[in-house]
Enzyme design. Sequence first.
Site, PDB file in Angstrom:
ATOM      1  CG  HIS A 243     -27.235   1.988  27.555  1.00  0.00           C
ATOM      2  ND1 HIS A 243     -28.323   2.528  26.885  1.00  0.00           N
ATOM      3  CD2 HIS A 243     -26.572   1.228  26.642  1.00  0.00           C
ATOM      4  CE1 HIS A 243     -28.320   2.113  25.629  1.00  0.00           C
ATOM      5  NE2 HIS A 243     -27.266   1.327  25.456  1.00  0.00           N
TER       6      HIS A 243
HETATM    7  O1  RIB Z   1     -29.998  -1.894  27.098  1.00  0.00           O
HETATM    8  C1  RIB Z   1     -28.801  -1.438  27.692  1.00  0.00           C
HETATM    9  C2  RIB Z   1     -28.494  -2.212  28.938  1.00  0.00           C
HETATM   10  O2  RIB Z   1     -28.319  -3.580  28.613  1.00  0.00           O
HETATM   11  C3  RIB Z   1     -27.176  -1.783  29.602  1.00  0.00           C
HETATM   12  O3  RIB Z   1     -27.261  -2.013  30.980  1.00  0.00           O
HETATM   13  C4  RIB Z   1     -26.181  -2.701  28.979  1.00  0.00           C
HETATM   14  O4  RIB Z   1     -25.043  -2.929  29.822  1.00  0.00           O
HETATM   15  C5  RIB Z   1     -26.984  -3.965  28.900  1.00  0.00           C
HETATM   16  O5  RIB Z   1     -26.931  -4.601  30.167  1.00  0.00           O
END
Ligand code: RIB
Length: 313
Positions: A243
């Site tokens: 992500h």
């Molecule tokens: O849903 C993914 C996000 O939530 C990313 O930023 C992961 O690190 C968590 O913070």
Amino acid sequence: MADARRIIIDTDPGQDDAVALLLALASPELEVVGITAVAGNVPLSLTERNARKICELAGRSDIPVFAGAIRPMVRDLVTAEQVHGKSGLDGPDLPEPSMPLQQRHAVDFLVETLMEAEAGSVTLCPLGPLTNVALALVREPRIAPRIREIVMMGGGFFEGGNTTPAAEFNIFVDPHAADVVFRSGIPLVMMPLDVTHKALTTASRVAAFRDLGTRPAVAVAEMLEFFERFDERKYGTDGGPLHDPCVVAWLLKPDLFSGRACNVMVETGSELTMGMTVVDWWDVTGREKNATVMRDIDADGFFALLTERIGRL
Ligand code: RIB
Ligand code: CA
């Protein structure tokens, strides 16, 4: 080279946050003015420590790290140890940090830096719940027009949510903070699950990090091998979504991504859809297009960039 782009990374490390931090610290096009930690994946006492561990892994103990909000603005903190492990950075065995945590509160750092810097010269890169950013905007609304852009990881629409069927973790944890940010009028680039779920840490991509053989790169491979297992089981895929590095990759190579300007609003009233980002992709409401929402990525190009840059550390 043109002047480096000045950024502040707000983060809740988190293995994917860690890779985003390493990408930023390995890239001369970016000047990391500071790192602000927020409660999210794990409690604040761990996210701030993990941020310092990553700075030292990158050989950048000169980067100031600040601790911010210990909990969301309104709701109770929800964490994600089931994904990131108890430490929030399970996988590699990283030493305790020796660099100090800054004494100033992260929200003070955000406000003071943005008020002192030339207007429009600093970009905020939130990678976790938006609590610190929202608190700064409430504390000093005059910072809003001074922020060049907010480039964030969070939300989801066609892909749904990863924490509830409707909500992605960062927005779910602090939907009220997200509402403040999406209503702020600040130029916003949003990396939702719709794009991050197309950036999978497949076995060959993780092997490419390990094959670099450097301590940071091997640590990245170890982080990803831990981090991906939860999503591999959940989605039945080879690898899990990576992500947060999408935020930094966009700053470095925006052509890796595609999306469109949309109106985005955040659900803060319904328990069923709390934290949902309602993206008006087809412009059926005519509401102001307050965010550029990314939906596609050149995943091979993304991982090629990541591997090349991490290899520089
Ligand atoms: O849903 C993914 C996000 O939530 C990313 O930023 C992961 O690190 C968590 O913070
Ligand atoms: Ca994160």
